[in-house]
Structures are given as C-alpha cells and as structure tokens.
Design a protein around this motif. Structure first.
Motif, PDB file in Angstrom:
ATOM      1  N   ASN A   1       8.263 -41.279   3.828  1.00  0.00           N
ATOM      2  CA  ASN A   1       9.725 -41.241   3.873  1.00  0.00           C
ATOM      3  C   ASN A   1      10.258 -39.837   3.609  1.00  0.00           C
ATOM      4  OD1 ASN A   1       9.948 -43.948   4.477  1.00  0.00           O
ATOM      5  ND2 ASN A   1      10.106 -44.591   2.352  1.00  0.00           N
ATOM      6  N   ILE A   2       9.573 -39.076   2.754  1.00  0.00           N
ATOM      7  CA  ILE A   2       9.947 -37.677   2.558  1.00  0.00           C
ATOM      8  C   ILE A   2       9.873 -36.934   3.885  1.00  0.00           C
ATOM      9  CG2 ILE A   2       9.161 -35.481   1.571  1.00  0.00           C
ATOM     10  CD1 ILE A   2       8.380 -36.962  -0.941  1.00  0.00           C
ATOM     11  N   CYS A   3       8.778 -37.124   4.593  1.00  0.00           N
ATOM     12  CA  CYS A   3       8.580 -36.441   5.876  1.00  0.00           C
ATOM     13  C   CYS A   3       9.590 -36.902   6.918  1.00  0.00           C
ATOM     14  CB  CYS A   3       7.160 -36.675   6.387  1.00  0.00           C
ATOM     15  SG  CYS A   3       5.862 -35.987   5.339  1.00  0.00           S
ATOM     16  N   ALA A   4       9.835 -38.195   6.970  1.00  0.00           N
ATOM     17  CA  ALA A   4      10.743 -38.746   7.973  1.00  0.00           C
ATOM     18  C   ALA A   4      12.177 -38.277   7.767  1.00  0.00           C
ATOM     19  CB  ALA A   4      10.685 -40.268   7.950  1.00  0.00           C
ATOM     20  N   HIS A   5      12.543 -38.003   6.511  1.00  0.00           N
ATOM     21  CA  HIS A   5      13.908 -37.568   6.204  1.00  0.00           C
ATOM     22  C   HIS A   5      13.997 -36.060   5.993  1.00  0.00           C
ATOM     23  CE1 HIS A   5      14.057 -41.927   5.217  1.00  0.00           C
ATOM     24  NE2 HIS A   5      15.210 -41.816   5.821  1.00  0.00           N
ATOM     25  N   HIS A   6      12.939 -35.344   6.389  1.00  0.00           N
ATOM     26  CA  HIS A   6      12.941 -33.879   6.401  1.00  0.00           C
ATOM     27  C   HIS A   6      13.208 -33.284   5.020  1.00  0.00           C
ATOM     28  CE1 HIS A   6      13.343 -35.073  10.538  1.00  0.00           C
ATOM     29  NE2 HIS A   6      14.592 -35.451  10.354  1.00  0.00           N
ATOM     30  N   ALA A   7      12.752 -33.967   3.991  1.00  0.00           N
ATOM     31  CA  ALA A   7      12.921 -33.458   2.629  1.00  0.00           C
ATOM     32  C   ALA A   7      11.781 -32.494   2.304  1.00  0.00           C
ATOM     33  CB  ALA A   7      12.968 -34.610   1.636  1.00  0.00           C
ATOM     34  N   ARG A   8      11.911 -31.800   1.192  1.00  0.00           N
ATOM     35  CA  ARG A   8      10.928 -30.774   0.815  1.00  0.00           C
ATOM     36  C   ARG A   8       9.646 -31.403   0.306  1.00  0.00           C
ATOM     37  NH1 ARG A   8      10.883 -28.676  -4.197  1.00  0.00           N
ATOM     38  NH2 ARG A   8      13.021 -29.454  -4.427  1.00  0.00           N
ATOM     39  N   LEU A   9       8.510 -30.851   0.759  1.00  0.00           N
ATOM     40  CA  LEU A   9       7.201 -31.309   0.309  1.00  0.00           C
ATOM     41  C   LEU A   9       6.481 -30.209  -0.472  1.00  0.00           C
ATOM     42  CD1 LEU A   9       5.532 -33.898   0.519  1.00  0.00           C
ATOM     43  CD2 LEU A   9       4.541 -33.042   2.639  1.00  0.00           C
ATOM     44  N   TRP A  10       6.765 -28.960  -0.130  1.00  0.00           N
ATOM     45  CA  TRP A  10       6.218 -27.808  -0.849  1.00  0.00           C
ATOM     46  C   TRP A  10       6.959 -27.648  -2.177  1.00  0.00           C
ATOM     47  CZ3 TRP A  10       8.855 -23.198  -2.039  1.00  0.00           C
ATOM     48  CH2 TRP A  10       8.064 -22.129  -2.463  1.00  0.00           C
ATOM     49  N   ASN A  11       6.235 -27.298  -3.234  1.00  0.00           N
ATOM     50  CA  ASN A  11       6.830 -27.096  -4.559  1.00  0.00           C
ATOM     51  C   ASN A  11       7.612 -28.330  -5.017  1.00  0.00           C
ATOM     52  OD1 ASN A  11       7.413 -25.730  -6.946  1.00  0.00           O
ATOM     53  ND2 ASN A  11       9.278 -24.809  -6.122  1.00  0.00           N
ATOM     54  N   LYS A  12       6.943 -29.475  -4.988  1.00  0.00           N
ATOM     55  CA  LYS A  12       7.612 -30.728  -5.334  1.00  0.00           C
ATOM     56  C   LYS A  12       6.759 -31.559  -6.288  1.00  0.00           C
ATOM     57  CE  LYS A  12       9.888 -34.703  -3.178  1.00  0.00           C
ATOM     58  NZ  LYS A  12      11.273 -34.287  -3.492  1.00  0.00           N
ATOM     59  N   ASP A  13       7.424 -32.159  -7.268  1.00  0.00           N
ATOM     60  CA  ASP A  13       6.799 -33.193  -8.088  1.00  0.00           C
ATOM     61  C   ASP A  13       7.011 -34.528  -7.403  1.00  0.00           C
ATOM     62  OD1 ASP A  13       5.755 -31.659 -10.123  1.00  0.00           O
ATOM     63  OD2 ASP A  13       7.544 -31.812 -11.389  1.00  0.00           O
ATOM     64  N   LEU A  14       5.936 -35.264  -7.182  1.00  0.00           N
ATOM     65  CA  LEU A  14       6.031 -36.549  -6.496  1.00  0.00           C
ATOM     66  C   LEU A  14       6.572 -37.616  -7.439  1.00  0.00           C
ATOM     67  CD1 LEU A  14       2.629 -36.526  -4.571  1.00  0.00           C
ATOM     68  CD2 LEU A  14       4.865 -35.707  -3.783  1.00  0.00           C
ATOM     69  N   ALA A  15       7.586 -38.331  -6.996  1.00  0.00           N
ATOM     70  CA  ALA A  15       8.164 -39.409  -7.813  1.00  0.00           C
ATOM     71  C   ALA A  15       7.240 -40.621  -7.850  1.00  0.00           C
ATOM     72  CB  ALA A  15       9.530 -39.805  -7.269  1.00  0.00           C
ATOM     73  N   VAL A  16       6.432 -40.801  -6.794  1.00  0.00           N
ATOM     74  CA  VAL A  16       5.454 -41.893  -6.741  1.00  0.00           C
ATOM     75  C   VAL A  16       4.073 -41.252  -6.672  1.00  0.00           C
ATOM     76  CG1 VAL A  16       4.651 -43.935  -5.502  1.00  0.00           C
ATOM     77  CG2 VAL A  16       7.103 -43.406  -5.578  1.00  0.00           C
ATOM     78  N   GLU A  17       3.413 -41.191  -7.800  1.00  0.00           N
ATOM     79  CA  GLU A  17       2.132 -40.492  -7.895  1.00  0.00           C
ATOM     80  C   GLU A  17       0.982 -41.385  -7.448  1.00  0.00           C
ATOM     81  OE1 GLU A  17       1.968 -39.725 -12.031  1.00  0.00           O
ATOM     82  OE2 GLU A  17       3.979 -38.817 -12.055  1.00  0.00           O
ATOM     83  N   PRO A  18       0.096 -40.885  -6.591  1.00  0.00           N
ATOM     84  CA  PRO A  18      -1.116 -41.646  -6.274  1.00  0.00           C
ATOM     85  C   PRO A  18      -2.030 -41.693  -7.492  1.00  0.00           C
ATOM     86  CG  PRO A  18      -1.240 -39.457  -5.308  1.00  0.00           C
ATOM     87  CD  PRO A  18       0.134 -39.573  -5.910  1.00  0.00           C
ATOM     88  N   ALA A  19      -2.621 -42.841  -7.746  1.00  0.00           N
ATOM     89  CA  ALA A  19      -3.509 -42.984  -8.903  1.00  0.00           C
ATOM     90  C   ALA A  19      -4.657 -41.985  -8.816  1.00  0.00           C
ATOM     91  CB  ALA A  19      -4.059 -44.406  -8.962  1.00  0.00           C
ATOM     92  N   LEU A  20      -5.083 -41.495  -9.971  1.00  0.00           N
ATOM     93  CA  LEU A  20      -6.244 -40.606 -10.021  1.00  0.00           C
ATOM     94  C   LEU A  20      -7.499 -41.376  -9.618  1.00  0.00           C
ATOM     95  CD1 LEU A  20      -5.553 -38.698 -13.358  1.00  0.00           C
ATOM     96  CD2 LEU A  20      -5.396 -37.762 -11.044  1.00  0.00           C
ATOM     97  N   LEU A  21      -8.311 -40.740  -8.817  1.00  0.00           N
ATOM     98  CA  LEU A  21      -9.571 -41.347  -8.389  1.00  0.00           C
ATOM     99  C   LEU A  21     -10.662 -40.906  -9.363  1.00  0.00           C
ATOM    100  CD1 LEU A  21     -11.170 -43.026  -6.388  1.00  0.00           C
ATOM    101  CD2 LEU A  21     -11.352 -41.010  -4.916  1.00  0.00           C
ATOM    102  N   ARG A  22     -11.052 -41.806 -10.244  1.00  0.00           N
ATOM    103  CA  ARG A  22     -12.017 -41.467 -11.300  1.00  0.00           C
ATOM    104  C   ARG A  22     -13.461 -41.642 -10.842  1.00  0.00           C
ATOM    105  NH1 ARG A  22      -8.906 -38.756 -15.013  1.00  0.00           N
ATOM    106  NH2 ARG A  22      -7.104 -40.002 -15.664  1.00  0.00           N
ATOM    107  N   LYS A  23     -13.692 -42.626  -9.973  1.00  0.00           N
ATOM    108  CA  LYS A  23     -15.062 -42.926  -9.538  1.00  0.00           C
ATOM    109  C   LYS A  23     -15.106 -42.948  -8.013  1.00  0.00           C
ATOM    110  CE  LYS A  23     -16.168 -45.645 -13.680  1.00  0.00           C
ATOM    111  NZ  LYS A  23     -16.620 -46.973 -14.195  1.00  0.00           N
ATOM    112  N   ALA A  24     -15.199 -41.775  -7.440  1.00  0.00           N
ATOM    113  CA  ALA A  24     -15.207 -41.654  -5.985  1.00  0.00           C
ATOM    114  C   ALA A  24     -16.518 -42.174  -5.412  1.00  0.00           C
ATOM    115  CB  ALA A  24     -14.988 -40.213  -5.575  1.00  0.00           C
TER     116      ALA A  24
END
Length: 316
Positions: A218-241
């Motif tokens: 949705n960020i991309c679709a609405h042309h919002a900033r992606l560089w230098n951004k804190d994500l409001a919805v963080e992907p979970a850390l992958l502990r056991k790849a």
C-alpha cells in the motif's frame, strides 16, 4: 503540551525556492528547480531534506537541489522494484493457498466450507472478525456486479451447482490484504503450515510477513516514501531460517532494508532465479550519491556500512 493555531501561509513556487536557498540549499538552476516544485510539491520533497540537515532547517554545506531530486528519484525507483517483487510473491502465495487447501481436502470449493475457518470473534477494537462470511460476501458481490469479471460470468452462465465458482476463480477476487486476513482466519494450524512450508517459514512468521507485505504494498501503491522510513507494520524477525538468510546484525525489522531481505527470502522460494539482487545493485549504482544507509543498512562500527552483498541471502 498546549496546542497552537496553524498559521503558516501558502507560498508561491518562487518563494518556496527562496526559502530553501535561505536555509543553505544550493540551487544552480533555479528555473529547473521551480519546475520540480511544480511537479512534486515542496511538502512532498521536504521528507527527503532531513538526512541532509545536521541542524534542523539548515542544509549541510554543499547540499544541492539536484541531490534532493536524486534521492527522491531513488526512492521512486525503489518503490517500483519492491512493488514488482510483491506482485510476484503475492501470485505465488495465492497459488500455494489454493493448491494446498484444494488438494488436501480434495475439494475445488473448499472456501464454501465454514468449518475450515475460525468462528466469528471480536477484535481488540470491538469489531467483528468473520473470515468465512467476509469471503462469501466478496464472492456474492462479484456474482451480482453489473459487469462481472469474465471468469465469474462464464461460471454463472454455465453452472448452477455449486452456486459459487471454484476456489481458484474466487481467489482472483481478493486483494493482498484480504488474502492476508483469510490466511489468519484459517481454523486449522496444519492448513497454515502446509502453505507456509512452501516458503520455508513457520506459520506465525509467514502470517506476520504477509501482513507486512500488505502494508508495504500500500505504501508503494500510494507513492509514499520507502527510503528512510520506520515501518508501522514490522515483519517478524526470522530466528530459525530454513534457507539462506542474513546475520543478526541486520535484525532491524523496523527499517526498509530488512523488508527487502524478506522479499528476497520469499522470492527464493517462489522463483530461485529471481533478479532482485541484480536490480538492487543496478539501482544503488545508478544513484551513487544517495546515502543508502537510511534504508536501514547497519554500520560496521568504523564509519562504513556492512557489506550486505556478502550475506548468504544475497549471493544468488
């Protein structure tokens, strides 16, 4: 803290440029700068000023208007690259979702079985969550639409039982957000696991990443900033790849670079011959003056950046 009245007056383009010059921004070609302000807007560009201001509202010496535009252009091309990756991943997720459920239950219309979904419940803000009914409503609206999709019309014109089209048709009606909600709404953890297994992820991590995909899409679709951004919805850390991944020093999942790692991990399952690394390298090389550390690439402790290209995830 007491609030105050907003009293900043609107500025003409020429006055906006003068304001930037007073703050120390170098503008060799003023007519071209005004043309950019007419296209992009001062406020939109202002989000790209901050990394070039050690002191608030004062540009670091030597910062040029061209540098700001280059940073803006880098961000735009980054969004296009990320958007393309998300599209490819979304299609793969749809495919696995349909395939795993349909083949396991040997049922082309498994989406019409209420028992496969969680019972309706109230979420934290008091709204009813009912994945089964929500999906049925989407299908019903598609069938009743004044100009239905060709595949929906074909089914309703040719078949009367079952009343709904098969799952592989119905899933084409879903947005990625609805796809994410439907995955979360599956009742059986084993169903979630079969889908997540294809992407070499635990269902809990996969569910989190799917939510984050929706947000960044949705960020991309609405042309919002992606560089230098804190994500409001963080992907979970992958502990056991279960496949090639990154070192723990890159575990800043609030920033865009970690999300790019998420994309690469998912793409490696969906299409091992993906070109994300090639395209990302091309983008970085195209804009050598843009400080890419603001994507969230950590420092090596000696003033340089960690060599992300050397991480196992990015070696193919």
């Amino acid at each position: 803290m007491p609030k105050k009245s907003y009293n900043k007056p609107p500025l003409r383009f020429a006055d906006q440029l003068e304001k930037l010059k007073r703050r120390g921004l170098e503008v060799p070609d003023e007519s071209r700068a005004i043309a950019y302000l007419q296209q992009i807007s001062y406020y939109r560009l202002s989000a790209y000023f901050l990394p070039y201001q050690s002191v608030k509202d004062i540009f670091d010496k030597g910062t040029t208007f061209h540098q700001i535009i280059q940073t803006y252009a880098f961000d735009r091309e980054l969004r296009l690259l990320v958007f393309d990756c998300i599209e490819r991943i979304e299609v793969a997720i749809r495919t696995q979702f349909i395939y795993q459920m349909a083949t396991h239950y040997n049922n082309s219309h498994w989406q019409d079985d209420k028992n496969l979904f969680v019972k309706p419940y109230y979420n934290s803000i008091g709204n009813t969550v009912d994945p089964y009914s929500d999906f049925q409503l989407i299908i019903s609206k598609a069938k009743k639409h004044r100009k239905p999709e060709v595949f929906i019309k074909h089914y309703t014109d040719c078949y009367d039982k079952p009343s709904n089209p098969p799952s592989w048709m119905c899933f084409e009606l879903l947005t990625i957000g609805e796809l994410s909600n439907l995955y979360r709404g599956l009742r059986n953890n084993e169903d979630k696991k079969r889908i997540a297994d294809f992407f070499k992820l635990h269902p809990t991590v996969f569910q989190s990443w799917l939510h984050s995909l929706t947000y960044v899409r949705n960020i991309c679709a609405h042309h919002a900033r992606l560089w230098n951004k804190d994500l409001a919805v963080e992907p979970a850390l992958l502990r056991k790849a279960k496949s090639d991944w990154i070192g723990s020093r890159y575990n800043n999942n609030k920033r865009t670079f970690y999300f790019i790692c998420v994309l690469k991990y998912l793409l490696n399952s969906a299409n091992d011959n993906n070109s994300l690394v090639l395209k990302l390298n091309e983008l970085v090389n195209k804009y050598p003056t843009v400080p890419i550390q603001y994507l969230g690439i950590p420092s090596d402790g000696e003033g340089g950046l960690l060599d992300w290209r050397a991480e196992p995830l990015f070696k193919h």
